[in-house]
Design an enzyme around this catalytic site. Structure first.
Site, PDB file in Angstrom:
ATOM      1  N   ASN A 194      -6.710  -1.119   8.174  1.00 57.13           N
ATOM      2  CA  ASN A 194      -6.378  -1.757   9.442  1.00 57.13           C
ATOM      3  C   ASN A 194      -5.375  -0.963  10.273  1.00 57.13           C
ATOM      4  OD1 ASN A 194      -4.933  -2.830   6.991  1.00 57.13           O
ATOM      5  ND2 ASN A 194      -3.512  -3.546   8.551  1.00 57.13           N
ATOM      6  N   TYR A 195      -4.474  -0.272   9.629  1.00 56.03           N
ATOM      7  CA  TYR A 195      -3.384   0.383  10.333  1.00 56.03           C
ATOM      8  C   TYR A 195      -3.721   1.824  10.719  1.00 56.03           C
ATOM      9  CZ  TYR A 195       1.024  -2.213  10.744  1.00 56.03           C
ATOM     10  OH  TYR A 195       2.033  -3.054  11.160  1.00 56.03           O
TER      11      TYR A 195
ATOM     12  N   ALA B 249       0.819  -1.206   0.000  1.00 51.59           N
ATOM     13  CA  ALA B 249       0.000   0.000   0.000  1.00 51.59           C
ATOM     14  C   ALA B 249       0.854   1.258   0.000  1.00 51.59           C
ATOM     15  CB  ALA B 249      -0.908   0.001   1.222  1.00 51.59           C
TER      16      ALA B 249
ATOM     17  N   HIS C   1       6.406  -7.261   6.840  1.00 55.50           N
ATOM     18  CA  HIS C   1       6.247  -6.102   5.981  1.00 55.50           C
ATOM     19  C   HIS C   1       7.219  -5.003   6.387  1.00 55.50           C
ATOM     20  CE1 HIS C   1       3.501  -5.713   9.394  1.00 55.50           C
ATOM     21  NE2 HIS C   1       3.657  -4.405   9.300  1.00 55.50           N
TER      22      HIS C   1
ATOM     23  N   ASP D 160       0.135   4.573   1.052  1.00 57.54           N
ATOM     24  CA  ASP D 160      -0.988   5.236   1.720  1.00 57.54           C
ATOM     25  C   ASP D 160      -1.144   6.708   1.374  1.00 57.54           C
ATOM     26  OD1 ASP D 160      -0.317   2.918   4.202  1.00 57.54           O
ATOM     27  OD2 ASP D 160      -2.285   3.100   3.263  1.00 57.54           O
TER      28      ASP D 160
ATOM     29  N   ASP E 179      11.829  20.924   1.260  1.00 58.71           N
ATOM     30  CA  ASP E 179      12.383  21.954   0.380  1.00 58.71           C
ATOM     31  C   ASP E 179      13.144  22.893   1.321  1.00 58.71           C
ATOM     32  OD1 ASP E 179      10.924  24.290  -2.050  1.00 58.71           O
ATOM     33  OD2 ASP E 179      12.936  24.129  -1.207  1.00 58.71           O
TER      34      ASP E 179
ATOM     35  N   TYR F   7      -4.239   6.478  -1.543  1.00 59.96           N
ATOM     36  CA  TYR F   7      -5.438   6.744  -0.750  1.00 59.96           C
ATOM     37  C   TYR F   7      -5.568   8.184  -0.259  1.00 59.96           C
ATOM     38  CZ  TYR F   7      -4.890   1.681  -0.366  1.00 59.96           C
ATOM     39  OH  TYR F   7      -4.700   0.349  -0.634  1.00 59.96           O
TER      40      TYR F   7
ATOM     41  N   GLY G 293      -0.129   8.159  -1.802  1.00 56.65           N
ATOM     42  CA  GLY G 293      -0.476   8.301  -3.204  1.00 56.65           C
ATOM     43  C   GLY G 293      -1.708   7.526  -3.632  1.00 56.65           C
TER      44      GLY G 293
END
Lengths: 697, 697
Positions: free
Chosen positions: B413-414, B328, B465, B330, B474, B334, B332
């Site tokens: 879930n996370y 995942a 994982h 997360d 920047d 979602y 980009g």
């Protein structure tokens, strides 16, 4: 108090006659001491008396008088109710006046007799605060020192100061001399920051004979280096005008219902943890018998038998003499306990604090109390866990806590804070904080600071250095017999496109058993995210089928930058590896040797064994009572922000439960919030906690 | 509200007619927006209206409507008073109903017109919460899904749940389908923890057409895997009996005189720092224009132009299909902003808190507010500095503070907490906290979890994982034109015993300029304690003679364990290195591409450039406007303690001042304690802070 009686800043020394005072009464522990309790203000002079009488007519100086911990088997048998309470014993290192003979003495306080007296050769004991006081006192009146000061235009010797250091290494003398060196500084006024005025000479002294042995001026191109005179101060009397008193609004931290921990004597319990807090002149805080209540097995499970910082080394990276002599072993050469600050509420520790005093000994065998040596408190630690069901907003979260047992030491210029931390998920962490003053040296106009240092103020060079700490952990992971596995994260052994790893994403954890002490002398590997598992091979987690484990997480362990074969590499051999594991043996504690001052790092010294000797026995460390030495720290290239006083820099190491508990061990913590936020309401129903924005902007 | 109107948990959606309410009034910002302020609840529907009218008669779904930040030069000119205020613009990604055509649209809100409309091909936009809602809804009624459930004895489809995920990779379809996958779970009751009951099939759907494309059952030895039915819960209704309510006493944290920070609109100032806080659907918190008052130069000095988390990837390490699809992104795939929790006082944040709302858009182009999306508060941070003169106990110490700007997101879930932290010594730190639920899968009786996972409950496998985050900074280190040097600690080049390194202790810091973007694609090196210096070569610290610097301290950057050539290695190319540096270009932000869903990682995609493409231009990055992408994270081998809900695990990265200030920049902080403890008194005179032990034991 007689005018010539020793005082030591921060110590409350008890002499004959002091014991009738109210303050003494409050300091004499009540009841029977726990076998691991530090010696009391009564026991120390009692031990001194026994030893003096035994040694008479020899006149002794007491280098230390400290608890002789009972042998592990004897203590364990007592704890299990199988044997009587061990006798109280004191361990002392004495130096005989005149001959300088060093001896290790064990005095049985229960039976009032000396049990062991062992003379040791070719060793130099720890330099105490009283010892280090010598050099400033005798240097100021030494003609060679006076001459060296005149050479750079300094004639008022009351403005010249000397920080006493261990010698590091100096080939001109051996153990016939008990050496220290003095780094020289100047002050314009009483509280002026002397580290802004380092002088270009050092002094070597014999501590016992109180003799200056040498005054070594460091000429640069044949010239002296003038003392930098510009002031760089940080005390309020100098910079108070610059304080911005309104910029930070107070933060109050209170516990109106009291604290969550209980202290009975020196036994501490908190949130399911239990442990004993000890303290001694050398290691400072000692945490013993750490166990945690397992809510699922409903029993206390042992974690660690003993935790303490047993050595550290601060090797400087400038190779030009005399700078090569700067590699302080603050535990072994000076004693972490001896250098412990007396802590004050609000300044050093914030919140609801419980303090414990430290009891030290003096050269005369008196007891000396460091009030508030150890700070014990708990802090909020942010989120413990949280989960929201994205479908309807059902959320639960709980907050974590940490218990912190801490001390701060002053090692001449530097301060070190030691923060032993436990959190609700079963994690132990040691966090060090480094602050105080950089070691500084003066620069001749022809010199530049690079590459071995940074010019942190005009003509003031702060040399590169490392701070390397050794945390000794005697694990007792759910029982005495443990092993260690090395744990490396590896990509799948199979190629991308193969049937076993078609998409190429496979990775696993490779566990390598470390079977002997030589195999276990290992280092960190970044590429494999190396960690180490301390396991109990006799206790298998019935769910994951893995042995119950505490994982050593240590990626802050810089390699020792002093080269193989160098003085530092020999003397600080412990720092060559991130980990050492050896079988437990009573009284094998200090990895750079019991006698670090003037040590050479030679192997197999009859009275000064080191971790190298113990590891070289190459014994089995599988499924047995083992001890782990974990090295961590940082490499410090000074920056101007570190001057004139250093913002505290943290560095830490952790041990975390891993398949030790059958599930999250902190589910007993009541949640801070539970909200059922149903979509049909599209708003937040009455939360179980008040929603208010209490900031005033 | 009409019964079939979209609701999104945690969002307060504003529809026509809602704008007259009192709550809307309080949410409409007053005054002129700062050019970097997120779009308001008025601007979003205004932009939607303009775009709808422009596109008519095409019917549009709004994938996002977000601030189009002004070009850097235009904004800088405005800030310097040299140009008028930039127009307010919205950037939208739209999907045309029917054709599925994706277009990028820029609408000028000041001039009320659409300025840019660019159709893009071979891309799949972010999956919004509304998009991810599809799969559960359509799967429950799909005959193939029903059949798959029947095959393992499940017939009540109301108890079957699907977490929508991006597809990762699935070669069966291309961009003609806008894909998502559903991971299947079962619940015994409404609030039962579904991660205890993972099912053995996955579902792939076309999001736009709301069609199930495939139901993939994973047979093991030709058999189905029965759903694990034992419950493993963590909500109070299930485990409330086990809470130990008396074990932890409350800790109250208050600021009776208010907080030390000021917030004006979205501009925040604290302790000499100033910055702007932005927020958008994808990056979540954006911190811009960070500058700090230098007490010695008495001016504001710029530090960072813009800081945000621009990508992350969570690649799973089980190579067996379909598990290879789990990686995942997360940010980009979602949108961190979209998944942001609404925070509650005491639960998520403790103390005196200032909250800021997040303003999102819906598919219909409505504004949706996430109340309390961002938490801003300060905390005590322990010791700032301390020094004691060992001679007489003269001591000064001051306490540090941290300012924390934070959000928490739920990614199925996370949970991830993002804690942007500033301290008084000029340090910026991003700390991530990982909690929530492990991803779980069911185990057939013939299977074992090793080597690619851990059995965290009977027959429940949690796969290995990694969590790899990309922090985009920047820098504007005292000015726009910066460079980057790689900083390695090396032992002296000279041998032990040589004149240059006689005692062998020499070590120094080697600085290697990184001159082009390809040179700068670097990794951590443990053996040299590598760090990176972002310097302003045009501003030399007059004291240390080094360029003013901010040092990147990043040793928590595990290598990407997916092998070169693997799907993850291609799609998450940003994670191959700990650092990338490229020259600044407007709107080049997202290192895995603007369109991460279904991306292949191919180089030079016409509409989906990545950090690899930017770096491959191999431009000079010396003394110019540069951008740094810093990757950090951890490798997670699950343990039973992580189940059923994970204790929060922290991981962080830092940037510290290094020869930026001419001395310690926090000497303005009034000390907490100053005590002059003269030896002659041998006690502690009246301290400037009350000494009291406020614990009750």
């Amino acid at each position: 108090m007689a005018p010539d009686t020793t005082s030591i800043a921060g110590y409350t020394i008890f002499r004959e006659g002091d014991y009738d005072s109210a303050s003494a009464a409050s300091l004499i522990p009540r009841g029977v001491p726990h076998p691991l309790d530090q010696l009391s203000i009564v026991e120390i002079p009692a031990a001194a008396k026994l030893i003096r009488e035994y040694a008479s007519p020899k006149v002794l100086k007491f280098n230390c008088i400290t608890l002789r911990e009972p042998r592990k088997a004897e203590y364990a048998a007592f704890r299990n109710g199988q044997a009587p309470r061990p006798d109280r014993r004191a361990f002392a290192i004495i130096i005989v006046q005149g001959s300088g003979q060093v001896a290790e003495v064990v005095a049985n306080l229960t039976k009032s007799k000396v049990e062991e007296w062992k003379e040791v050769q070719d060793v130099a004991p720890t330099l105490t605060l009283e010892d280090l006081d010598v050099i400033e006192r005798i240097a100021r009146t030494d003609p060679r020192v006076i001459k060296a000061c005149e050479g750079i235009g300094i004639t008022d010797m009351s403005k010249v100061f000397f920080d006493g250091w261990a010698i590091g290494v100096d080939e001109r003398w051996g153990f016939e001399r008990r050496l220290q060196q003095g780094l020289a500084y100047y002050r314009n006024s009483e509280f002026d920051n002397q580290y802004a005025h380092p002088l270009d000479f050092t002094v070597v002294a014999d501590t016992e004979r109180e003799e200056i042995l040498s005054v070594d001026v460091k000429y640069v191109n044949g010239e002296r280096t003038a003392a930098p005179l510009t002031e760089h101060n940080f005390l309020p009397e100098f910079i108070g005008d610059h304080y911005k008193n309104d910029r930070l609004k107070p933060i109050d931290i209170t516990q109106p219902q009291g604290v969550s921990f209980q202290v009975r004597g020196n036994e501490l319990s908190w949130a399911g943890y239990k442990m004993h807090i000890g303290f001694n002149y050398r290691e400072g805080i000692v945490i013993s018998d750490v166990r945690m209540h397992d809510p699922y097995e409903d029993r206390d499970r042992t974690l660690f038998n003993r935790i303490s910082v047993v050595e550290m080394v601060v090797p400087y990276g400038n190779p030009d003499p005399p700078h090569h002599r700067k590699h302080a072993f603050d535990v072994g050469e000076y004693g972490t306990g001896y250098m412990t600050n007396s802590l004050k509420l609000g300044c050093d520790c914030k919140g609801a604090i419980h303090y414990m005093d430290g009891v030290m000994s003096t050269g005369a065998g008196e007891a000396a109390v460091i009030k508030n040596a150890i700070c014990i408190h708990e802090e909020d630690n942010g989120l413990l866990y949280k989960h929201t069901d994205f479908r309807d907003g059902t959320v639960v979260s709980a907050r974590d806590r940490k218990l912190i047992i801490s001390q701060i030491i002053t090692a001449a210029n530097y301060e070190y804070g030691f923060y032993h931390t436990f959190t609700l998920d079963g994690t132990y962490k040691l966090e060090m904080k480094l602050t105080g003053m950089l070691n500084t040296y003066c620069m001749h106009p022809s010199e530049q600071a690079a590459p071995y240092g940074t010019e942190v103020a005009p003509r003031i060079n702060a040399h590169n250095h490392q701070h390397l700490f050794s945390l000794r952990v005697d694990p007792e992971i759910d029982g005495v017999n443990n092993s260690v596995l090395q744990s490396d994260a590896l990509s799948s052994d199979y190629a991308v496109g193969s049937p076993e790893n078609y998409y190429g994403n496979g990775f696993y954890c490779k566990k390598t058993p470390l079977r002997t002490s030589l195999e276990a002398a290992t280092n960190y590997c970044h590429e494999t995210n190396r960690s180490w598992d301390i396991i109990n091979p006799n206790k298998i987690n019935e769910i994951s089928k893995k042995p119950v484990t505490y994982k050593i997480i240590n990626n802050a362990c810089p390699p020792l930058l002093a080269k193989p074969g160098s003085v530092v590499w020999k003397r600080a051999a412990f720092a060559r590896n991130a980990l050492w594991v050896v079988p437990y043996k009573d009284y094998e504690i200090f990895p750079a040797g019991d006698y670090v001052c003037q040590s050479t790092g030679e192997e197999n010294h009859p009275h000064n064994k080191t971790i190298v000797d113990w590891a070289n026995r190459n014994e089995s460390i599988e499924n047995t009572d083992i001890v782990c030495y974990m090295q961590f720290g940082l490499t410090h290239f000074p920056r101007t922000e570190d001057f004139p006083i250093m913002p505290a820099e943290p560095v830490s190491i952790m041990m975390r439960a891993s398949n030790f508990f059958r599930k999250n061990p902190a589910l007993w913590v009541p949640p801070s919030a539970l909200c059922v936020d149903t979509m049909s309401r599209n708003a937040f129903p009455s939360a179980c906690c008040a929603e208010k924005d209490s900031s005033r902007l």
